[in-house]
Design a protein around this motif. Structure first.
Motif, short mmCIF file in Angstrom:
data_model
loop_
_atom_site.label_atom_id
_atom_site.label_comp_id
_atom_site.label_asym_id
_atom_site.label_seq_id
_atom_site.Cartn_x
_atom_site.Cartn_y
_atom_site.Cartn_z
N CYS A 1 -32.18 -22.27 27.31
CA CYS A 1 -32.43 -22.97 26.08
C CYS A 1 -32.44 -24.39 26.38
O CYS A 1 -32.48 -25.07 25.46
CB CYS A 1 -31.83 -22.11 25.46
N ILE B 1 -30.06 -14.43 22.29
CA ILE B 1 -29.53 -14.33 21.29
C ILE B 1 -29.70 -15.36 20.29
O ILE B 1 -30.96 -16.27 20.80
CB ILE B 1 -28.10 -15.59 22.48
N VAL C 1 -31.60 -12.52 26.48
CA VAL C 1 -31.53 -11.64 25.77
C VAL C 1 -31.12 -11.68 24.42
O VAL C 1 -30.31 -11.56 23.61
CB VAL C 1 -29.75 -11.65 26.05
N CYS D 1 -28.64 -18.84 31.44
CA CYS D 1 -29.81 -18.67 32.55
C CYS D 1 -30.17 -20.47 32.66
O CYS D 1 -31.04 -21.03 33.43
CB CYS D 1 -31.20 -18.10 32.42
N GLY D 2 -29.58 -21.25 31.72
CA GLY D 2 -30.15 -22.63 31.26
C GLY D 2 -31.10 -22.58 30.62
O GLY D 2 -31.70 -23.91 30.48
N ILE E 1 -26.96 -22.99 24.01
CA ILE E 1 -25.69 -22.26 24.43
C ILE E 1 -24.72 -23.11 23.81
O ILE E 1 -24.01 -22.53 24.12
CB ILE E 1 -25.70 -22.02 25.79
N ILE F 1 -29.64 -18.53 18.86
CA ILE F 1 -29.17 -19.65 18.61
C ILE F 1 -28.99 -20.13 17.32
O ILE F 1 -28.10 -20.66 16.98
CB ILE F 1 -28.71 -20.24 19.94
N CYS G 1 -34.83 -17.16 24.87
CA CYS G 1 -33.75 -16.71 25.79
C CYS G 1 -33.82 -15.65 26.13
O CYS G 1 -33.75 -13.94 25.18
CB CYS G 1 -32.48 -16.53 24.30
S1 SF4 Z 1 -28.46 -18.96 25.76
FE1 SF4 Z 1 -29.90 -17.45 26.99
S2 SF4 Z 1 -31.25 -19.20 26.88
FE2 SF4 Z 1 -29.32 -20.21 26.41
S3 SF4 Z 1 -28.29 -19.57 28.87
FE3 SF4 Z 1 -27.56 -18.16 27.67
S4 SF4 Z 1 -29.15 -16.76 28.09
FE4 SF4 Z 1 -30.44 -18.17 28.79
#
Ligand code: SF4
Lengths: 219, 475
Positions: free
Chosen positions: B316, B374, B372, B313-314, B339, B376, B370
């Motif tokens: 982050c 994650i 989902v 989705c971008g 990501i 990070i 995020c």
């Molecule tokens: S890590 Fe999470 S926030 Fe980043 S692009 Fe992937 S789904 Fe989207």
């Protein structure tokens, strides 16, 4: 060994290795899906009037036009919308109710038209499968009254009739209703196409119809 | 990412930071999208529950990835689609090329996708004399200008209207053209329409594959996706193996979270869902290429595995304080931002992108947004550990200044006495470097990076521990 075998084997081996490191996860048949929490809101307790108002608000927010009709005055509303833009030659899908079509315009069945032929039309009139109030979305499928996907794509103007009973509040409700026809080609349309690629300025209508209008048929 | 990436992040970042115009544009674009996102997320009363559900579904898929892929293959095949498997980029390019040769295609239309960039598809096709026409407006601008994208959602934000006007006029052979965003968009519409109508093959990525029904899902804004998916006779969709979700109804979660996270819309203008081939509507020949290219190996690491939950989705990137300064170019990788910092090094087994896990302040903003969930920052730290262990495995790494310094630090921090001794030595050692301003403005050797852009406060005459000890003895 085929690439298919290589990939499947690699997935299995690596998952097993991860399991050895971290302990096993829940198996698929062992109620795996029950472990997926679905606490999110699936429905919304809205009155029909509120639902309609929200749908209209969200349509307008995404620059779609809205007109009202009753189930018996759809043809008049269609005439009104088309006349306001001086459109006369309109593509229609097979199975569109004949009583929606006002006289004085040229409605041509166009399910079999190729893109070049479709482009010669000034617009297209379709029904839809359902609509979602919270997102201002109409959902079209390859079905009578809606036609193949290219029909609502190539002409520059799209007029779509939505009955109030077709509107659900939420996206999850839409998926419950769509489940029976899940494998038909399906398009979610939320406002006319748009881009913000040039200097972050929103421009309406890149490739799809530049104008989207909805006739809300209220019983 | 088939070409070697020589520059690491710190060097590449230093270069792009000189471009103040680009930095302003990136900051503006990320601000606009962030604000829109925050607004539509706030409208969503069960946002955290949606994140939980999205995370659980994606995690569940990864645990049973082989089974869901097989289920997808069988459902898609039954509906008239053809499923191919590609172990790596070369496999995927070869499968596609074979199909194109069979159909005698010299020019194809294409929807932007990260996966096709990952395998270097355009270059591979060009080497065989086949042109891949990008149909997203921004990608078209990049392609016609033989340029590099600078942002994931608005890749051409470094170009202004006048530059785009000149580019279009030259490349589309137009006598005259206005320079409003509307004029330029209309020109692209006209130019691409002929391509859509005449191309016999289209290539796309996929946002989701549905195991239950064998359907493929594409989420887009401009309608170029719909054109590619419905007009050409043949359609080829290239999807990473992790893109599969179990059931049709699972889409309800992601169609609520993805548009809000990506472009800050309640729903993006167009979502297409199709299943195999459908008589009288759309391509009559449909192929899916399932791409591994390093993904299955990521499953091996229980902590880093969650990287594969990503739905691209971008969000982050837009919140990342590092990305907001450097934009995408500095990552020297198809996948940029937080990501990219965790995905790229894993896809390449740390052969490439080993500096990327350090391109973060670990502030945690990426995890917060995020959709989902994650974690990070956790994965970043985990990967930093791997990078270090890998360096330690070599002699130069072992004897390198960093490793020795860190080993020394570890020895110092185990005891209060050692720390006190180190502080005393430090106070003595820093003397020649403290300027009249009272700050250290330049440090030598490996410490010089710290003082290149900022001054360092010297160690104080008395440490906290010394002060505390004194304080607790005075009544
Ligand atoms: S890590 Fe999470 S926030 Fe980043 S692009 Fe992937 S789904 Fe989207």
């Amino acid at each position: 060994m085929t690439a298919r075998d290589t990939i499947l084997r690699s997935i299995q081996e690596n998952l097993r290795a991860a399991e050895r490191l971290a302990g096993p996860g829940p198996g698929p048949g062992s109620g795996g899906d029950d472990l997926i929490s679905r606490l999110y809101r699936e429905a919304a307790p809205r009155t029909p009037a509120d639902r309609l108002a929200l749908f209209e608000h969200n349509l307008r927010d995404y620059e779609a036009g809205v007109a009202y009709a009753s189930p018996n005055t759809i043809a008049e509303a269609v005439a009104c919308s088309l006349a306001a833009r001086s459109l006369t030659r309109i593509a229609i899908p097979g199975g569109l109710p004949a009583e929606w079509l006002p006289s004085g315009f040229l409605f041509e069945p166009a399910d079999d038209c190729d893109p070049t032929a479709l482009e010669t039309f000034q617009g297209v009139l379709t029904a839809c499968t359902l609509a979602i109030a919270e997102t201002g979305t109409i959902v079209l499928q390859s079905a009578p009254g809606q036609g193949p996907r290219r029909l609502s794509l190539v002409p520059d103007y799209h007029l779509c009739v939505v009955f109030d009973r077709q509107i659900v509040d939420t996206v999850p409700e839409a998926f419950v209703r769509l489940a029976a026809s899940a494998t038909l080609p399906t398009t979610f349309i939320s406002g006319p196409s748009a881009t913000s690629d040039i200097e972050m300025t929103r421009v309406r209508g890149v490739h799809g119809p530049r104008t989207l209008e909805i006739i809300l048929a209220k019983s | 990412m088939t070409e070697p990436r020589s520059a690491d992040f710190p060097h590449a970042a230093r270069e792009v930071l000189q471009d103040s115009q680009l930095r302003r544009n990136v900051a503006h674009a990320t601000d606009v999208i962030r604000n829109k996102r925050d607004r539509v997320v706030a409208e969503c009363s069960s946002w955290q529950d949606l994140r939980d559900a999205g995370s659980a579904i994606r995690q569940h898929v990864l645990r049973h990835l082989d089974q869901y892929l097989l289920q997808f293959e069988s459902a898609c095949t039954q509906a008239g689609g053809q499923v191919h498997w590609a172990a790596d980029a070369a496999d995927a390019n070869r499968i596609l090329l074979d199909l194109l040769v069979r159909h005698n295609a010299r020019e194809i239309v294409k929807i932007k996708s990260m996966t096709t960039e990952e395998i270097g598809l355009n270059r591979s096709l060009a080497a065989h004399g086949i042109a891949a026409v990008e149909t997203d407006l921004a990608e078209l601008i990049i392609q016609l200008g033989r340029d590099q994208p600078s942002h994931i959602v608005v890749p051409a934000l470094h170009k202004n209207r006048r530059q785009i006007r000149d580019l279009f006029q030259r490349e589309m052979h137009l006598d005259s053209l206005g320079d409003t965003a509307e004029d330029l968009t209309a020109a692209a519409r006209q130019y691409l329409r002929q391509k859509f109508f005449s191309a016999s093959v289209a290539v796309s990525g996929a946002n989701f594959l549905i195991a239950e029904t064998g359907s493929v899902v594409i989420v887009e804004s401009e309608g170029n996706g719909r054109m590619c998916l419905t007009l050409p006779r043949v359609l080829v969709s290239i999807a990473g193996i992790e893109k599969v979700i179990p059931r049709y109804r699972d889409l309800d979660v992601f169609l609520q979270t993805l548009p809000r996270s990506a472009t800050g819309e309640r729903m993006n203008p167009y979502n297409s869902i199709w299943t195999g081939v459908h008589s009288g509507d759309g391509p009559q020949e449909f192929h899916v290429i399932l791409l591994d290219n390093g993904r299955s190996r990521i499953l091996r690491d229980p902590e880093a595995q969650q990287t594969l939950k990503c739905i691209r989705c971008g969000a982050c990137q837009n919140v990342c304080p590092v990305y907001r300064q450097t934009g995408g170019h500095a990552y020297r990788s198809v996948y940029a931002g937080p990501i990219g910092a965790i995905l790229t090094p894993q896809l390449h087994r740390l052969q490439e992108g080993a500096s990327l896990p350090y391109a973060s302040s670990l502030c945690g903003a990426c995890y917060e947004v995020c959709p989902v969930k994650i974690d990070i920052p956790e994965v970043l730290i985990h990967l930093r550990g791997q990078v270090v262990r890998k360096q330690q495995a070599t002699l130069t790494g072992k004897l390198g200044a960093w490793n020795l310094g860190m080993q020394l630090a570890a020895q110092i921090f185990v005891s209060g006495d050692r720390l006190a001794l180190a502080e005393t030595l430090g106070r003595l050692g820093q003397r020649p470097f403290v300027r009249s301003s009272g700050f250290i403005e330049r440090l030598p050797f490996m410490f010089s990076g710290w003082t290149r852009f900022r001054d360092l406060a010297p160690l104080p005459a008395e440490s906290f521990r010394e002060w505390w000890a004194k304080r607790s003895t005075t009544p």
